[in-house]
Design an enzyme around this catalytic site. Structure first.
Site, PDB file in Angstrom:
ATOM      1  N   ASP A 281       9.189   2.951  -1.390  1.00 15.83           N
ATOM      2  CA  ASP A 281       8.531   4.231   0.215  1.00 15.83           C
ATOM      3  C   ASP A 281       8.678   2.899   0.954  1.00 15.83           C
ATOM      4  OD1 ASP A 281       4.455   3.579  -0.071  1.00 15.83           O
ATOM      5  OD2 ASP A 281       6.485   4.733   0.883  1.00 15.83           O
TER       6      ASP A 281
ATOM      7  N   LYS B  61       5.089   9.592   8.401  1.00 13.93           N
ATOM      8  CA  LYS B  61       5.040   9.298   9.188  1.00 13.93           C
ATOM      9  C   LYS B  61       6.475   9.293  10.198  1.00 13.93           C
ATOM     10  CE  LYS B  61       2.521   5.129   7.553  1.00 13.93           C
ATOM     11  NZ  LYS B  61       1.017   4.712   8.092  1.00 13.93           N
TER      12      LYS B  61
ATOM     13  N   TYR C 132       0.990  -1.229   0.129  1.00  9.69           N
ATOM     14  CA  TYR C 132      -0.084  -0.005  -0.163  1.00  9.69           C
ATOM     15  C   TYR C 132       0.798   1.104  -0.259  1.00  9.69           C
ATOM     16  CZ  TYR C 132      -3.239   3.296   1.953  1.00  9.69           C
ATOM     17  OH  TYR C 132      -3.731   4.343   2.376  1.00  9.69           O
TER      18      TYR C 132
HETATM   19  P1  KE4 Z   1      -0.365   8.404   4.312  1.00 14.40           P
HETATM   20  O1  KE4 Z   1      -1.023   9.165   3.224  1.00 14.40           O
HETATM   21  O2  KE4 Z   1      -1.829   7.444   5.741  1.00 14.40           O
HETATM   22  O3  KE4 Z   1       0.149   9.596   5.530  1.00 14.40           O
HETATM   23  O4  KE4 Z   1       0.711   7.166   4.166  1.00 14.40           O
HETATM   24  C1  KE4 Z   1      -0.158   6.408   2.801  1.00 14.40           C
HETATM   25  C2  KE4 Z   1       0.886   5.157   3.152  1.00 14.40           C
HETATM   26  C3  KE4 Z   1       2.117   5.075   2.238  1.00 14.40           C
HETATM   27  N1  KE4 Z   1       3.395   4.834   1.920  1.00 14.40           N
HETATM   28  C4  KE4 Z   1       3.141   3.168   2.794  1.00 14.40           C
HETATM   29  C5  KE4 Z   1       4.323   2.289   3.367  1.00 14.40           C
HETATM   30  C6  KE4 Z   1       2.142   3.362   3.721  1.00 14.40           C
HETATM   31  O5  KE4 Z   1       1.693   2.371   5.210  1.00 14.40           O
HETATM   32  C7  KE4 Z   1       1.270   4.203   4.208  1.00 14.40           C
HETATM   33  C8  KE4 Z   1       0.173   4.193   5.607  1.00 14.40           C
HETATM   34  N2  KE4 Z   1      -0.210   3.412   6.515  1.00 14.40           N
HETATM   35  C9  KE4 Z   1      -1.505   3.608   6.168  1.00 14.40           C
HETATM   36  C10 KE4 Z   1      -0.876   1.782   7.637  1.00 14.40           C
HETATM   37  N3  KE4 Z   1      -0.809   0.544   7.218  1.00 14.40           N
HETATM   38  C11 KE4 Z   1      -1.528   4.001   7.120  1.00 14.40           C
HETATM   39  C12 KE4 Z   1      -2.358   4.014   7.752  1.00 14.40           C
HETATM   40  C13 KE4 Z   1      -4.869   4.851   7.392  1.00 14.40           C
HETATM   41  O6  KE4 Z   1      -4.700   4.164   5.929  1.00 14.40           O
HETATM   42  O7  KE4 Z   1      -5.008   4.429   8.646  1.00 14.40           O
END
Ligand code: KE4
Length: 425
Positions: free
Chosen positions: A237, A265, A142
């Site tokens: 990523d 993060k 993801y």
């Molecule tokens: P954000 O747009 O949520 O800040 O980041 C997206 C993203 C991009 N790349 C990786 C590897 C990520 O894990 C994420 C976001 N991770 C999720 C948890 N698995 C965020 C939690 C959520 O979607 O509420």
């Protein structure tokens, strides 16, 4: 009725699913999401005053634990000077210099406000730089919710049992090729077939959105070699792994040099900060230098950057990552030991400060193996641990996180709680 239940009922009137991000809704584990009120160190307290040891840490950012005094002080000081200017500030220069010093592959970097923005921008940049359209990603990984990436995404979408998203035009999805993570042969075949059309490969060098999956030996190296040979941009990523699995992220752990890296993060310390960066010749294509447009009202926001800078500086302390990794290892080894004692099919592993728990005998190495995990067993474990004050990710498809605030006693208490849960399995 608990306060969380009351709040959840109210929330569902005005917010889709009652949450501002799907995985928070407890859809895959059932029950009522806990509405949190206070975070302190390794613990969170919910609206009913119940306290939990927190192994989600806001999905990774809170590597220092909740409300670290130095981070709070930095945020308060920055806020007192004004919340936002829409103009450059010194703290953004300091953050860019720090990120480029910590990750040698970063020659230039652009700050944004989320991981999604970072990956979306990096993909547009790779397409603009190469003049190609095709993107390769891996099933179960993801990378945020921009259209090109919601094709068999992992994390929330996988949790919802919906392996691809509505609203993504077929014309967009057809430019994304989804391969199997850890399958070097497939990658080689894809490049053999599409090589000259491939703009980029984007990968979680350590996958954390289909639970935790480690890269097989040679997988990342094959990717690097193929991208170099065919002129495709290799995007790591590291939104989740950046400064989480080690001081130089996954690229440091595996001694790899991606062309672009996306971050989020941890670099915001709990505030909205993302970033993308890499080779200067590629970054020179980004506006206002080059033809690839990217922008953001709150990009590099000084209050958010203050939280990120305070966090990153504290991560440089001697022994920080050894202690963090030891905490995660103690947790996973302890859980495996008590599960084995009670004959529960269970495995676990950790990489730096992140970990995976699996209700299957062996740690999975592929998306298909993750999907073989016993999800009802996970749900039972999740709620039993929640009831005894231990908060894990409300999904069998998420990695977990420890922080510097999790003490040896905290970890031991969680293992002891799991021992009790497994004794009644
Ligand atoms: P954000 O747009 O949520 O800040 O980041 C997206 C993203 C991009 N790349 C990786 C590897 C990520 O894990 C994420 C976001 N991770 C999720 C948890 N698995 C965020 C939690 C959520 O979607 O509420």
């Amino acid at each position: 009725m608990s306060r969380s239940q009351q709040l959840f009922e109210r929330a569902q009137q005005y917010i889709p699913g009652g949450v501002n991000s799907p995985v928070r809704a407890f859809r895959s584990v059932g029950g009522t999401p806990r509405f949190f009120a206070v975070g302190t160190g390794a613990r969170v307290t919910d609206a009913d005053g119940r306290s939990y040891l927190d192994y989600v840490g806001s999905w990774g950012p809170l590597i220092l634990g909740h409300a670290h005094p130095a981070v709070i002080a930095a945020v308060q000081q920055a806020a007192a000077n004004g919340l936002s200017f829409g103009a450059p500030t010194e703290s953004e220069v300091e953050m860019a210099e720090l990120l480029c010093s910590l990750l040698p592959s970063l020659e230039m970097v652009r700050l944004v406000s989320s991981g999604t923005e970072a990956t979306m921008s990096a993909i547009r940049l790779a397409r603009g730089f190469t003049g190609r359209d095709l993107l390769i990603k891996f099933e179960g990984c993801y990378h945020g919710h921009s259209d090109s990436l919601l094709v068999k995404a992992g994390s929330g979408l996988l949790t919802l049992g919906n392996p691809s998203s509505g609203g993504v035009p077929a014309d967009v999805a057809r430019h994304t090729l989804v391969l199997d993570y850890n399958d070097s042969g497939q990658l080689e075949a894809a490049f053999a077939e599409h090589g000259a059309a491939i703009a980029a490969v984007i990968v979680e060098a350590v996958a954390g959105n289909m639970n935790l999956i480690a890269p097989r030996s040679g997988f990342l190296q094959t990717m690097r070699e193929l991208c170099s040979r065919h002129g495709a941009v290799l995007i790591f990523d590291e939104v989740m792994t950046g400064f989480r699995v080690g001081p130089r992220g996954a690229q440091g752990l595996y001694d790899m040099t991606p062309d672009l890296t996306t971050l989020g993060k941890v670099i915001g310390g709990g505030m909205p900060v993302g970033a993308f960066g890499g080779r200067r010749e590629i970054m020179a294509s980004i506006a206002p230098l080059g033809p690839v447009y990217q922008a953001g009202t709150l990009s590099g926001n000084p209050v958010a950057v203050a939280a990120g800078l305070a966090t990153l500086k504290l991560l440089q302390a001697d022994g920080f990552y050894d202690a963090l990794a030891q905490g995660a290892r103690s947790l996973t080894e302890g859980l495996v030991a008590v599960a084995r004692k009670h004959g529960v099919p269970f495995s676990a592993q950790s990489i730096g400060g992140m970990f995976g728990l699996y209700f299957r005998a062996q740690c999975p190495q592929t998306y298909a193996e993750v999907m073989e995990s016993d999800q009802p067993a996970f749900r039972r474990f999740f709620h039993a641990m929640l009831d005894t004050g231990h908060y894990f990710a409300p999904s069998a498809f998420e990695a977990g996180f420890v922080s510097a605030a999790h003490s040896t006693a905290d970890i031991a208490a969680t293992v002891a709680a799991a021992d009790a849960v497994f004794s009644n399995w």
